[in-house]
Each structure stands twice: as structure tokens, then as C-alpha cells.
Design an enzyme around this catalytic site. Structure first.
Site, PDB file in Angstrom:
ATOM      1  N   THR A 114      -7.333  -1.463   0.364  1.00 57.22           N
ATOM      2  CA  THR A 114      -7.866  -0.122   0.094  1.00 57.22           C
ATOM      3  C   THR A 114      -8.753  -0.084  -1.132  1.00 57.22           C
ATOM      4  OG1 THR A 114      -5.876   0.409  -1.156  1.00 57.22           O
ATOM      5  CG2 THR A 114      -5.888   0.985   1.169  1.00 57.22           C
ATOM      6  N   CYS A 115      -8.583  -1.062  -2.026  1.00 61.02           N
ATOM      7  CA  CYS A 115      -9.388  -1.050  -3.241  1.00 61.02           C
ATOM      8  C   CYS A 115     -10.867  -1.212  -2.939  1.00 61.02           C
ATOM      9  CB  CYS A 115      -8.919  -2.132  -4.209  1.00 61.02           C
ATOM     10  SG  CYS A 115      -9.009  -3.808  -3.518  1.00 61.02           S
ATOM     11  N   VAL A 116     -11.182  -1.905  -1.823  1.00 60.93           N
ATOM     12  CA  VAL A 116     -12.592  -2.086  -1.460  1.00 60.93           C
ATOM     13  C   VAL A 116     -12.881  -1.490  -0.086  1.00 60.93           C
ATOM     14  CG1 VAL A 116     -13.054  -4.086  -2.910  1.00 60.93           C
ATOM     15  CG2 VAL A 116     -12.001  -4.414  -0.667  1.00 60.93           C
TER      16      VAL A 116
ATOM     17  N   GLY B 297     -13.597  -2.271  -6.937  1.00 55.28           N
ATOM     18  CA  GLY B 297     -12.491  -2.095  -6.011  1.00 55.28           C
ATOM     19  C   GLY B 297     -11.150  -2.071  -6.687  1.00 55.28           C
TER      20      GLY B 297
END
Length: 992
Positions: free
Chosen positions: A959-961, A683
Site C-alpha cells: 500500500t505504501c506505493v 511510498g
């Protein structure tokens, strides 16, 4: 007294007789050798005696012949003009002095001898005429040469039986003998008394209709195959040309191409050059049969020549010569050499500059136009097709000019005629007859189909969408010569042909010649069909005109088997040699792998989702082959430290030399210099990649510009070509390659003409509309301009503005001095578009693609077109399937699919507009488009976690994951209000 037996005498020693030979000690071998020696001595003695007798006989014969010759000569000299003298002359044989004396006397005062028609005279005159020919061919510079020529000319034009004399001479090497005379005439012309009588003699047998098939055939094969023949007879060229019955060339059978005199390349080339010297002025007067024979003969001659046989070596780097194939720079020359690696090399004859100049008439636009104008007869269409195809094949550097001239003639009428007369009813490429492609009985059907493919590909280079989809109602817009229904049928024919030729398991079959097409091989057929298919599919991708499933060949191939075989073939080709894997171009792939050949040349024949699956498997195979284990996440990955406020620069500095195919673990440093907590399980890297792409593609940085549709392309100014900027393009290419490799979507849209560079595809004039609509409209107005384009005062330059300064760039060498005319305006249009779409961003695109290719094998990308590649990068630009999203959503904290807040959430999402759904997806995942194969492909999966029970708090996201942090709302109205507010304002946007 006893008498001794056998006469033995008493008191005398008995004589010893050795019955074995002279020496009693001689061996058996010696005895044999001695006998052999004696035998050879006897044979040598006999040979000497026989030789002496033979010499005596020869000498006596010589004396007798000399006496007879002396007697004959004496009789001959008594009256040179008598029948007896003529008999003596024949009996004397090839006596140059006697022949000279006789011809001199006959020409001076006894010309009536040549008018004798009595059989006894005629037989002797015929024999003497062959002697005169032999004398001329042996020594055309002799003192009697001119006299011999005049005597022969009078004999063939004045004798009452002159037709019989001509027939006799034609059967005894008349033109082959005169060929030797002509060959010794200098070129260029130098004054010679032989030229006029020789030209007269050459034309003499052509006067008799009954002999014309033989005499014209012999003239063509022996005389018109002489290098620079018109130059050698220059003073007599006019009278000779007037007597040359080329209007009756149809009496000569086309099997002349197999004549012994035409077996060499040189003879074919020189016959072609000499025909061009004599025929064009006669075009308007030629009957259809004569014109058809001429065109067919020229086509046969050109088909028998190897590719580039007519190419002047000095034009190898002429950028203007083949304007639809792009630049002729060093790297492109190298590409041509690689592409030709499977072709047999053939040594070509050296050509005189004057011959080349004459041959240049053939592909000239004016010549092609005059030829087409003179061939306005339905019976000439097939010969015109054969001629045009042969010309574009044997002279590839001028192929585009030839095809453009044909396309432009009479507003593309020939394209329409070829399709409707030949191709529409052709059995080639039918769905139910694919196995019949290589059947020799189909040989007559190939020339029109291949020429049409070439012509339409050329037409599409400068055909705008307004023309392509036109109905012909608007007078100012040229109409597409083929209707959309006709193009649908034609493209299906080409697809079946191309697929069948790629699918052949025997790669060597591609090098076999196509029956009836000379040097054209199946590989060339496949290439022509592929180019036209790609151009038609590009139009259909941008604005569909074919029915669903039109481009697919799924009925002929099992897709599961295809995927397995394609992956296997790619694995076999990816085995490194000497530590590296050699890059393969599309042609080499077609040679080595049928399935990869299809995927790299006509990928649209395979469904898009199948190709995406193949792409993903290629990536997984590559990961495994490098020893990486994707199921371990970022464990053991290279650790890269990135400052939050310097993401682009730190990424550039620290990833410049890293292997981006390996796992990368990102650690962020916050604004206070502290390392952020957490382990990168994928992520954090996605967050880094998303933030990095957002920053490096910012148009304010000076490396990228955007079209009016917000599609990015490299900046064309000089700053972008500096080494530092090119290093950034290379880095950005590597980063996007990493995104493709990892399956991470990036919300970036690229211009189609720039994506074409990734795929090694050509940009079209219509692509210019997205870059510079005003320039595009101006070029289209030039194309349809009914006046003289020279009135517009255009030349082969393009204006380029940079930092407020405008400068003029030559499109071709000395372009500022070359006006745009009616004949070359298509070339000008193409070169302007080529400069704007390709040349001015070439260095930037090359650097970008170098970086991209380090991560993604180019042959993987070539499985897609520009639109599909954009989908591969950023997802599908289509409505979001809420049910698919819900089925692939994971829940955390207190949430599950039955929780009240979750139930309310999906009810609200179902009510959202398409635009708001896209905003929601962007809010949670950083990309507004769904994955191309559905949300099951989203990595990591979309997830919802409870945040708090505070009803006033807005939703946030990581948003990374791909995580949405949703407060435990209990009221549907509140949930919708807070969700819409969050996705429209990015309030609470959380990158942690």
C-alpha cells in the site's frame, strides 16, 4: 553809502538758513519718521476729541432714555392693566421688574386683559408674550417664573385670538425657549411649582389643527429631544400625555430628521427614547398613516446612528446578548476587533442609565410582538421592514433576539410576505442586471432584501430538515415559510449580489454607504448576503434542492484566467513581512483580493475541480518558495527513524518540532531492532502516514469518539483537555496537514460539525442530529410545543456526563435560575446545540487547528465546505470508474496491458460489485475512495506487478506505493476467487 541787499547789516554775521530741517545732519529716513510721528500725534488728538464727543452723545442719550424710561415707567405704574401701560411695557423692553409686576397684577385681578382681541391689544400682547418667554428661558428660577408661565398659558388658551397668538409664538422660538426651561428641571423629578403650568403651556399650541404640522414638528425637535423629558415633568406627565397628539404624527414631514435641532447624535437618541416612552400604548389606536410615519421616523433616526450607538458598555462581554454569534471570550473579542479594522471609529455620546433602560424597550420581544400585531395592514409592511432592518443594524448585540421575535411572529408569516411582496419582483440580483446593483434608483429595494436575508439566516439556526423540506401537511411540523422554488430564486439573487460585491476591483468601494440606508455600507450588504448564502448552500450540500449548476458563476468568469489571477494574488499576499506572513481573515481577504475573497466566502460559486486545482497550485507555490524540489523525491529529506511497533509514539516524539512541509524520509525499525532495507521515495512515508492515522484515530485511545455514522470528533471529556492530550491533538492536526500538503488520501471520516471548525464556520442545530439524535428530537419537540414551555421545568443548563458522573453546566450566567419560556426557547435551543457542537470541544478543536494551520494556510481550506474538505482528505465517496483506473495503471515485471492475466484481471474487476471494488482499492492503496480528480491524481499511480506463477497463492499489496502484486493466473475463475478472498480477508497484506 551802499545799502546792503536784502537788509544785510554791515558788521553783523550772516544768518544761515538750513532748508533741509532743524539739523543739517538729519537723514532722509529721519525726516520721514518725524513726519509720520507728527501725523500720528495729530490723528491721536482727533481721536481723543471724537471719543469725547461720542461719550458726550452717549451720556446725553442715556440721560434722555433714562428720562423717557422713567416717564414710561411712571405712566406704566399709573394703571398696569390699561392699554397705555401695555404699550409702555413693550417700549420698556426686557425689563424683568416691570414684566413681573405686570404679570402679577394681570394674573391676580385683571385676567380680562388677556381676553382682549382687538388688533391693537393683540399686537402688544404678542410682543409681551415673547418677552415673557425670553425671561423664562433666561432665568426659570426667578420669583416671577411661575407667574409668567400661567399668564402665557391663559393667553394661549383663553384669548379669542389664541390660535393667532400661538402661530406668532411658534414663529418666534416658542418651543426652543421652553426647551431651556425644561432642561433646567431636575431629573429625576424634584417638586417644583413650575411643572404643571409648564406642561400645560407645552401642550397649548397642539390644540389647534391648523397649527398642528408646525407645532408638533417643533415639539418633536425641541422638546422630545430633551434627555429624560418624561422624568422631568413626572407629576404632570399623565395630563400632558393625554393632550399629546401623536396619533396625528403623520402630519409631520419626515424631513424633520434634517432639522438643525436633530443634527447631533444625542438629539436623535433622546428623541427615539422619548418616542418609546409615549408611543407603544398608542399602537392599537394609531391609524395606518400615523403608524407608518412613526415607523419610518424611528427607522431614519436609527439609520442615522453609528453601529453600537445604543450599546451599554457593561454588556460588552454578555455571553447571552448575541447568542447566535457564539461565545464572547477574549479570543472572539479579538476577532471582532480584527474584522472591524477597516471601519472608521466614531465617538459615541455617553448615555444615562435611565435612557438606556428606556431604549431597551425597543428590541424587547414583547415590544416587537405588540408592534407587529398592531401593524397588520398591507400599507404598513414597508415601514415595518425599514424599522426592523434599522433596529437590527444599530443594535447588533440584540440583533438575534430581534430577528428571532420577527421570525417567530405568526409562524414566520412576515418572512413570506416580505419575499412575495418585495423581493420576488425586485430587480436586485437578477442574472441580467448585475451591473445595476449600485444604482441609486434601486435604494427602495434594499431594505426588504437585506432584512429577508437576516431573517432567513436566523430562522435556519433552529430550523431542522424536517421543517426545511416540509410540505405543511403534518400539523405537528412547522412549515418552511418559503417554498424550495422560492429559495432557489432567492439564493440566486443573493449569489449574484455577493459575487458582484466581492468582484469589485476597488476595495474602498466596500466602505461606501448604500443609498437610503444610513450607516449601512456595501460591505455590510455583502456580509448579510454571504451569511444567508452559506447557510442555504450548507442545506443544499446535505440534501440538494437546487438544479445542477445553480451555485456557479462560470458564465461570468473565465476559469483559466481566474485560476491564474487567484494564484498570483495568493503569491502576492504570501510575501513575508519581518520574517512572517500575517494571517488574514475572510473580510481582509475580500478587501485585498477579489478572487481570494470569492474563494474564502462564497467558494461554491467556483466549480469544485477548479478550486482543487487552485489548492494544488497554492501548495506547489509554497513548496517552491521554501526551496524544496519535489521532483527529487526524498533526496536530501530529513531522516526519521520509526519503530514498527511504536509508530504513533515515535511519530509524536520525533516529528513534534520538524518542519512537515519539508520532505521527510522514514526508516522503519523492525521488531528485532534491524533497519528495514529500501529507500523512501515517497511510498514508505505514505505507509507511515497511513499506519499513523489508523493508530491515532482509534477511538479506544480516548481522544476521539464516533457518531452513529462512524464519523469522528474530539472527545468532550476533561481528559481530552489536559495539556498532554491537547499536544496530541496539535500533532494529529499537523499530520493531517501533511497528508493534505502531500496529496495523500487518508481513509478517515470526520463529523461535519468538527470539519466546520476547520473552516471557521458556525455549527447549526441540525448538525446536532448526527451527534445526539435523542437530544435533537427533544429540542425540536420543544420548538413545536404548543403549551407553555415553563410547564416542562427547563432552565438554561445542560447535563454533562463524564465517567458515570452527571453534572449541570450553566449555558449563560446564572442559567440554573433562568426558566425556558416561549420567548427565549429558541435561544435555549441554540445555546444547547452550541455547547454540544462547539463549546465542549473548543480547546481540542483549537489545538488541532493550530497544528493543521502550521502546514496548511487557513485561507486554502476556506475554499471548501465540510463535504468537499472530507473529499479532499479521503477521496470521492462515489462509484469507482474502472476505465479511469485502468487508463492510469502502470505495470511491472512481465505484465503489460496485453498480458493474459491483466486482461482477465480487468474483466473480473468489471464484474465486481461497487463494494468489492472499494475493497480492492483499499487493499492496494489503503484508501477505499478514489481521488477527487480521478486516478491520475493518485500518488504514486496504481500499479500491478507479477508475483509468481503459483495458482494457489493469493494476491498481496504494498500500500505504501499503491502496488498490487498479482500472481500470473491463467484461469479467470481462479483469479476472481483468489482476488475476492484476498480483498475480503486481507490475506497476504504486505506493507513491505
Amino acid at each position: 553809502m551802499d545799502v546792503p541787499l536784502f537788509g544785510d547789516q554791515p558788521n553783523k554775521r550772516r544768518r544761515h538758513i538750513n532748508l533741509g530741517g532743524i539739523h543739517s545732519a538729519t537723514t532722509h529716513n529721519d525726516i520721514l519718521q518725524d513726519a509720520k510721528l507728527r501725523r500720528s500725534q495729530r490723528e491721536e488728538q482727533k481721536r481723543r476729541q471724537d471719543a469725547a464727543l461720542h461719550i458726550q452723545r452717549i451720556w446725553r442719550s442715556h440721560l434722555a432714555r433714562a428720562a423717557v424710561r422713567q416717564s414710561l415707567r411712571a405712566t406704566f405704574l399709573q394703571d398696569l392693566s390699561s392699554l397705555t401701560a401695555l404699550r409702555c411695557l413693550v417700549l420698556l423692553g426686557q425689563d424683568e421688574d416691570a414684566l413681573g409686576r405686570w404679570s402679577t397684577v394681570i394674573l391676580a385681578s385683571k385676567r380680562d386683559v388677556l381676553l382682549q382681541s382687538d388688533q391693537s391689544w393683540l399686537v402688544l400682547l404678542q410682543r409681551v408674550s415673547t418677552m415673557l418667554l425670553r425671561s423664562l428661558s433666561t432665568d426659570p428660577r426667578s420669583q416671577y417664573a411661575q407667574t409668567h408661565l400661567q399668564v402665557l398659558s391663559l393667553l394661549l388658551s383663553g384669548n379669542p385670538k389664541r390660535a393667532d397668538v400661538s402661530r406668532y409664538l411658534l414663529s418666534h422660538g416658542f418651543y426652543s425657549s421652553l426647551r431651556q426651561v425644561v432642561l433646567q428641571l431636575p431629573a429625576p423629578f424634584k417638586p417644583s411649582p413650575l411643572i404643571a403650568p409648564l406642561a400645560d403651556l407645552l401642550a397649548a399650541p397642539l390644540s389647534y389643527p391648523e397649527l398642528l404640522p408646525l407645532s408638533l414638528r417643533e415639539l418633536l425637535s425641541n422638546i422630545l429631544t430633551i434627555p429624560l423629558f418624561p422624568n422631568r415633568i413626572l407629576p404632570a406627565l399623565g395630563p400632558f400625555s393625554a393632550r399629546l397628539p401623536l396619533a396625528s404624527i403623520h402630519v409631520v414631514p419626515l424631513d424633520i430628521i434634517s432639522a438643525p435641532e436633530l443634527q447631533s447624535l444625542e438629539s436623535k437618541i433622546h428623541l427615539l427614547a422619548n418616542l418609546v416612552a409615549f408611543m407603544p400604548p398608542r399602537y392599537a389606536a394609531l391609524s395606518p398613516p400615523a403608524f407608518a410615519t412613526y415607523l419610518q421616523l424611528c427607522a431614519l433616526l436609527m439609520n442615522a446612528l453609528p453601529t453600537h450607538a445604543l450599546e451599554p458598555p457593561e454588556d460588552k462581554r454578555d455571553a447571552a446578548r448575541n447568542w447566535a454569534d457564539g461565545e464572547s471570550e477574549d479570543e472572539e473579542e479579538t476577532t471582532v476587533e480584527v474584522v472591524s479594522s477597516f471601519e472608521p471609529k466614531q465617538r459615541l455620546p455617553p448615555l444615562d442609565d435611565r435612557t438606556r433602560k428606556r431604549l431597551l424597550i425597543i428590541p424587547a420581544s414583547d415590544h416587537i410582538t405588540s408592534l407587529l400585531r398592531a401593524s397588520q395592514n398591507e400599507n404598513l409592511l414597508q415601514p415595518v421592514v425599514a424599522y426592523s432592518l434599522a433596529l437590527s443594524t444599530v443594535w447588533p448585540s440584540r440583533r438575534d433576539r430581534v430577528l428571532s421575535a420577527i421570525v417567530m411572529y405568526n409562524r414566520g408569516s412576515l418572512v413570506k410576505e416580505i419575499f412575495r411582496t418585495f423581493v420576488r419582483s425586485s430587480p436586485l440580483g437578477r442574472d441580467d442586471a448585475q451591473s445595476e446593483i449600485s444604482n441609486p434608483k434601486n435604494a427602495p429595494h434594499w431594505p426588504p432584501l437585506l432584512l429577508l436575508a437576516d431573517l432567513y439566516t436566523q430562522a435556519l439556526l433552529t430550523m431542522g430538515d424536517d421543517e426545511f423540506f416540509s410540505t405543511g401537511v403534518t400539523p405537528s411540523v412547522a412549515r418552511n415559510p418559503l417554498s424550495l422554488d422560492e429559495l432557489t430564486g432567492f439564493s440566486r439573487q443573493l449569489l449574484n449580489i455577493a459575487f458582484t460585491l466581492y468582484w469589485r476591483e476597488d476595495p474602498n468601494s466596500a466602505q461606501e454607504a448604500v443609498p437610503g440606508l444610513g450607516q449601512v455600507r456595501w460591505e455590510n450588504v455583502r456580509e448579510k448576503a454571504t451569511k444567508c448564502l452559506q447557510a442555504l448552500h450548507a442545506r443544499d450540500s446535505r440534501r440538494p434542492f437546487t438544479p445542477p449548476g445553480h451555485w456557479l458563476i462560470t458564465a461570468h468568469v473565465d476559469m483559466n484566467t481566474f485560476i491564474k489571477a487567484a494564484v498570483f494574488e495568493e503569491r502576492q499576499l504570501s510575501v513575508p513581512e519581518n520574517g512572517r506572513v500575517a494571517p488574514l481573515n475572510k473580510r481582509q481577504l475580500a478587501y485585498l483580493s477579489p478572487r481570494l475573497g470569492v474563494l474564502n466566502n462564497i467558494p461554491f460559486a467556483i466549480p469544485f475541480d477548479v478550486r482543487v486545482e487552485i489548492f494544488r497550485q497554492f501548495v506547489q507555490n509554497d513548496i517552491v518558495s521554501r526551496g524544496y524540489m519535489p521532483w527529487r523525491g526524498r533526496m536530501g529529506a530529513a531522516k526519521i527513524v520509526i519503530r514498527r511497533d511504536h509508530i504513533a509514539q515515535d511519530g509524536f516524539d520525533r516529528l513534534a518540532d520538524a518542519d512537515l512541509r519539508a520532505p521527510i524520509a522514514i526508516t522503519f525499525i523492525d521488531q528485532f531492532g534491524n533497519e528495514e532495507a529500501g529507500i523512501d521515495g515517497g511510498g514508505v512515508f505514505k505507509e507511515f502516514l497511513t499506519s499513523l492515522t489508523r493508530e491515532v484515530f482509534d477511538t479506544d485511545r480516548g481522544l476521539w469518539l464516533a457518531t452513529k455514522k462512524n464519523e469522528l470528533y474530539p472527545a468532550p471529556h476533561s481528559y481530552a483537555t489536559e495539556p498532554h492530550s491537547l499536544a496530541w491533538y496539535r500533532f494529529i492536526g499537523r499530520i493531517l496537514g501533511k497528508a493534505l500538503y502531500e496529496g495523500i488520501l487518508v481513509d478517515i471520516a470526520f463529523a461535519g460539525f468538527f470539519l466546520a471548525k476547520w473552516l471557521d464556520k458556525q455549527s447549526w442545530l441540525d448538525d446536532l442530529a448526527s451527534l445526539d439524535p435523542e437530544l435533537y428530537q427533544g429540542l425540536m419537540q420543544l420548538k413545536h410545543y404548543t403549551g407553555d414551555p415553563e410547564e416542562l421545568s427547563l432552565n438554561f443548563t445542560v447535563a454533562q456526563e463524564e465517567f458515570g458522573v452527571t453534572k449541570s453546566i450553566d449555558l449563560i450566567p446564572n442559567g440554573s435560575n433562568i426558566p425556558v419560556t416561549r420567548e427565549n426557547r429558541l435561544q435555549y435551543m441554540y445555546l444547547v446545540a452550541h455547547y454540544k457542537l462547539t463549546k465542549q470541544i473548543k480547546k481540542q478543536s483549537t489545538a488541532f487547528f493550530e497544528g493543521l494551520s502550521e502546514i496548511i494556510d487557513p485561507k486554502w481550506l476556506r475554499m471548501f465546505n465540510q463535504q468537499e474538505l472530507q473529499i479532499l482528505l479521503g477521496g470521492v465517496d462515489s462509484p469507482i470508474d474502472v476505465e479511469d483506473l485502468r487508463a492510469n495503471t502502470q505495470y511491472g515485471g512481465l505484465y503489460d496491458d496485453h498480458h493474459l492475466t491483466i486482461q482477465l484481471f480487468w474483466e473480473v474487476v468489471n464484474e465486481l460489485s461497487h463494494e468489492d471494488r472499494r475493497k480492492l482499492l483499499r487493499f492496494a492503496t489503503s484508501c477505499s475512495r478514489p481521488p477527487l480528480l480521478g486516478f491520475k491524481e493518485l500518488n504514486p499511480h496504481f500499479a500491478i506487478r507479477d508475483a509468481t506463477d503459483d495458482q494457489t497463492r493469493l494476491p498481496t499489496a504494498s500500500t505504501c506505493v499503491n502496488l498490487l502484486k498479482l500472481p500470473r493466473y491463467t484461469d479467470r475463475r481462479v483469479l476472481k476467487e483468489k482476488l475476492v478472498q484476498a480483498i475480503n480477508s486481507n490475506a497476504g497484506f504486505d506493507l513491505s
